[in-house]
Design an enzyme around this catalytic site. Structure first.
Site, short mmCIF file in Angstrom:
data_model
loop_
_atom_site.label_atom_id
_atom_site.label_comp_id
_atom_site.label_asym_id
_atom_site.label_seq_id
_atom_site.Cartn_x
_atom_site.Cartn_y
_atom_site.Cartn_z
N CYS A 168 0.79 -1.19 0.16
CA CYS A 168 -0.03 -0.10 -0.07
C CYS A 168 0.99 1.32 -0.02
CB CYS A 168 -0.79 -0.06 1.41
SG CYS A 168 -1.78 -1.36 1.51
N CYS B 238 -3.08 4.79 2.53
CA CYS B 238 -4.06 3.96 2.51
C CYS B 238 -5.09 3.87 3.54
CB CYS B 238 -3.47 2.48 2.51
SG CYS B 238 -4.61 1.49 2.30
N CYS C 6 -2.55 -3.10 -3.50
CA CYS C 6 -3.86 -2.77 -2.69
C CYS C 6 -5.00 -2.45 -3.78
CB CYS C 6 -3.61 -2.00 -1.72
SG CYS C 6 -5.14 -1.63 -0.54
N CYS D 33 -6.24 1.50 -2.03
CA CYS D 33 -5.31 2.51 -2.31
C CYS D 33 -4.53 2.75 -3.52
CB CYS D 33 -4.28 2.85 -1.21
SG CYS D 33 -2.85 1.64 -0.97
#
Length: 348
Positions: A36, A40, A67, A70
């Site tokens: 991330c 995030c 991810c 994000c």
């Protein structure tokens, strides 16, 4: 990648969703397998479940996937529509090998994709897609799946994602390699998890747990310094170390006889030679090693040399602890270090 202080700083930035750290680091979450951005919005992981990376490529090679919340590689405020579409396409089929016609099917100009990826992420799109495949393959390797074991033993006959990833990590295929500079790599199962051993016909050059972070860089360093190719296979040296490791974990062996070769500076080699004479079942401190070299103030340099050891267990860097009795670090993981120290003490 970083010191404990730096990792703590990054973790605090993650908790605070500090936008000043955007582009400074990515965080890989071991419990979910994703990486991330610092900001995030997802629930924050525990510190011990975080791995921090300076680049997205490092996170991909460590087998983390982007991810979906994000979108670290395709956030609309940071990348173009072309980049976002291509990243999404890779995630839909991460093992896909991209060809020219794939770009035409998406109505994307290949040179534009290459340029925009290079500018944003420091790697071309093809490198990104390859890193994603390689990360998946290394994750399979670290999990010890039977199919990976079979592919490793079979060499390059398989057309799977592992073949592609492993050959790119280890070097040229046999047909293109110089037989005078050829190393063999073998998968060895142990009680503490699988290990990779690399050897030529005369000596063992590398022995590491396959889940050690940075294993790919260690192999690349070996290839570069020796100007050699490394391919899956076996030889008498690999058979010897596998047998000795089995005896070690059965409590029947306290020292190793398999010939080894060391790659490092003169200082590193002097440290490693001191490690080799630490008796089975005993420990020494970094200060002890430094003092035995006549350099008592060089304990930090000793610690760095200890961490650069590429022959786990055989050169027993796990027997070096801090002066206050704390275990200190270990490339293969603190839990393994503690297990081996207790195991050796019990079987001394």
């Amino acid at each position: 990648m970083e010191t404990l202080e730096r990792k703590s700083e990054f973790y605090q930035a993650l908790i605070e969703k500090n936008s000043e750290y955007e582009g400074i680091f990515y965080v890989g979450v071991k419990t979910t397998g994703v990486f991330c951005r610092p900001t995030c919005p997802a629930r924050k992981p525990k510190f011990e479940n975080c791995e921090f990376y300076q680049t997205a490529k490092e996170a991909l090679l460590a087998s983390f996937r982007p991810c979906k919340r994000c979108r670290p590689l395709s956030h609309p405020n940071q990348v173009s529509e072309v980049v976002a579409r291509l990243v999404e396409a890779v995630e839909l089929n991460p093992e896909k090998r991209w060809k020219d016609y794939h770009f035409r099917e998406m109505e994307v100009d290949e040179s534009t994709a290459r340029r925009q990826f290079k500018k944003r992420f420091g790697m071309t799109f093809v490198e990104y897609a390859r890193s994603r495949r390689m990360g998946i393959a290394m994750k399979q390797l670290r999990c010890g799946e039977a199919v990976i074991d079979a592919q490793l033993a079979a060499g390059y006959e398989s057309s799977s994602g592992f073949r592609d990833a492993f050959s790119r990590i280890m070097g040229a295929p046999p047909a293109l390699a110089d037989n005078k500079n050829m190393f063999k790599a073998a998968w060895i199962d142990t009680k503490l998890g699988p290990m990779i051993a690399i050897a030529d016909e005369k000596a063992l050059w590398l022995l590491e747990f396959v889940d050690r972070r940075g294993l790919e860089r260690e192999v690349e360093k070996l290839r570069t310094k020796t100007k050699s190719a490394v391919i899956p296979g076996s030889n008498s040296i690999l058979q010897s170390v596998e047998k000795e490791l089995q005896e070690y974990f059965d409590g029947k062996r306290t020292e190793f006889k398999t010939p080894i070769r060391l790659i490092g500076s003169d200082f590193q080699k002097s440290v490693w030679q001191k490690l080799r004479v630490i008796p089975y079942g005993e420990t020494k401190s970094y200060f002890d090693i430094a003092s035995s070299l006549g350099k008592p103030t060089a304990f930090r340099a000793v610690a760095l040399a200890n961490g650069a050891n590429q022959l786990a267990i055989i050169i027993p860097c796990h027997r070096v602890i801090r002066l206050n009795g704390n275990l200190g670090g270990y490339g293969g993981g603190i839990s393994r270090k503690q297990w081996m120290l207790e195991f050796e003490k019990k079987n001394k």
